[in-house]
Scaffold this motif. Sequence first.
Motif, short mmCIF file in Angstrom:
data_model
loop_
_atom_site.label_atom_id
_atom_site.label_comp_id
_atom_site.label_asym_id
_atom_site.label_seq_id
_atom_site.Cartn_x
_atom_site.Cartn_y
_atom_site.Cartn_z
N LYS A 131 0.83 -1.20 0.00
CA LYS A 131 0.00 0.00 0.00
C LYS A 131 0.87 1.26 0.00
O LYS A 131 0.55 2.24 -0.66
CB LYS A 131 -0.93 0.00 1.22
CG LYS A 131 -1.97 -1.10 1.21
CD LYS A 131 -2.82 -1.07 2.46
CE LYS A 131 -3.83 -2.21 2.47
NZ LYS A 131 -4.64 -2.22 3.71
N LYS A 135 1.02 4.21 -2.82
CA LYS A 135 0.74 5.60 -2.45
C LYS A 135 1.99 6.48 -2.46
O LYS A 135 1.95 7.62 -1.99
CB LYS A 135 0.10 5.64 -1.07
CG LYS A 135 -1.25 4.96 -0.99
CD LYS A 135 -1.80 4.98 0.43
CE LYS A 135 -3.16 4.30 0.52
NZ LYS A 135 -3.68 4.28 1.92
N GLU A 181 -7.28 -9.61 1.06
CA GLU A 181 -6.95 -8.53 0.11
C GLU A 181 -7.55 -8.76 -1.27
O GLU A 181 -7.22 -8.05 -2.22
CB GLU A 181 -5.44 -8.37 0.01
CG GLU A 181 -4.76 -7.88 1.28
CD GLU A 181 -5.14 -6.44 1.66
OE1 GLU A 181 -5.69 -5.74 0.79
OE2 GLU A 181 -4.89 -6.04 2.81
N LYS A 183 -10.89 -8.75 -1.63
CA LYS A 183 -12.26 -8.24 -1.55
C LYS A 183 -12.25 -6.79 -1.11
O LYS A 183 -11.20 -6.25 -0.70
CB LYS A 183 -13.07 -9.08 -0.57
CG LYS A 183 -12.48 -9.16 0.83
CD LYS A 183 -13.28 -10.11 1.71
CE LYS A 183 -12.67 -10.19 3.11
NZ LYS A 183 -13.42 -11.12 3.98
N GLY A 184 -13.42 -6.15 -1.18
CA GLY A 184 -13.53 -4.75 -0.77
C GLY A 184 -12.60 -3.86 -1.56
O GLY A 184 -12.61 -3.84 -2.78
N LYS A 185 -11.75 -3.14 -0.84
CA LYS A 185 -10.74 -2.29 -1.48
C LYS A 185 -9.36 -2.90 -1.34
O LYS A 185 -8.36 -2.20 -1.20
CB LYS A 185 -10.78 -0.89 -0.85
CG LYS A 185 -12.10 -0.15 -1.05
CD LYS A 185 -12.06 1.23 -0.42
CE LYS A 185 -13.39 1.97 -0.65
NZ LYS A 185 -13.37 3.33 -0.03
N GLY A 186 -9.31 -4.22 -1.38
CA GLY A 186 -8.07 -4.95 -1.17
C GLY A 186 -6.99 -4.65 -2.19
O GLY A 186 -7.25 -4.19 -3.31
N LEU A 189 -7.26 -6.59 -5.88
CA LEU A 189 -8.44 -6.54 -6.74
C LEU A 189 -8.07 -6.64 -8.23
O LEU A 189 -8.80 -7.30 -8.99
CB LEU A 189 -9.25 -5.27 -6.48
CG LEU A 189 -10.07 -5.26 -5.18
CD1 LEU A 189 -10.89 -3.97 -5.11
CD2 LEU A 189 -10.98 -6.47 -5.07
N ASN A 193 -9.90 -9.54 -10.42
CA ASN A 193 -10.73 -9.24 -11.58
C ASN A 193 -10.20 -9.94 -12.84
O ASN A 193 -10.98 -10.51 -13.62
CB ASN A 193 -10.79 -7.73 -11.81
CG ASN A 193 -11.55 -7.02 -10.70
OD1 ASN A 193 -12.39 -7.61 -10.02
ND2 ASN A 193 -11.25 -5.74 -10.49
#
Length: 237
Positions: A131, A135, A181, A183-186, A189, A193
């Motif tokens: 992360k 960022k 990680e 799911k959600g905002k993992g 993603l 996908n």
Amino acid sequence: MTKEQWNHFLSFRENFKEHCQAWSALSNVLEPLQKEAAQKDTPDYQVENPVVYNTDLDKITPSDTIKLIVIGDNPGKNEQLTKNRRYLCGQAGKIADGFFKRNPVLAIDFRKNVIILNKTPVHTAKTAHLKSLLKSGNKEVADIIIESQVWMAKATASLHQSLYAANTDAPCKLWLVGYSELKGKGLFLPYQNAFYEAYKNKADEWNAVKVYQHFSMNRFSIDLAAFQAENRFKQNP
């Protein structure tokens, strides 16, 4: 493996190796970001390989029986050491190896019948540190983390689908290990996908894909026990 499956594996292995070499071109940028991300909660260590190819893939031969593909998150401190450059070679790998030894009904040797891959070959001391890299404000770094996930998902799905029919009595399975990680905002993603998209119109192969928690967490054993209790997990994973 059949000749066709062996050729597919060889193509996957060489492409993976080439992609890791290409992504490693950004090592001089990745390394300081990886060390900075680790400073908050990890003892100081030497980053030797910011992007890690799994050299265990080079040991696989046409005569090997691949029963399972295990997908972890990303290479950690032990995996990135030049003397290793192998996936799941630290404590989590020992736990995984012990798990299969304690469950002989699975008939799987973790070091002989399993291909171990990750959702990205980009190293961090802890998966959550990715992360910080995302960022960091460096677009090239963020792009590599996302691009590598998408490539790994597509290439791994294709490899699994090729190996699936290697043994009609016990088709090759695939375990996605670590679902928090996905799911959600993992973090993963992009991997999820691309992976899901690769199995469209592949119902049989998709049914051979299972998602579990990490080997290092007790939740994995709980999830697996529940799955077995539902009689969907017979003599093979």
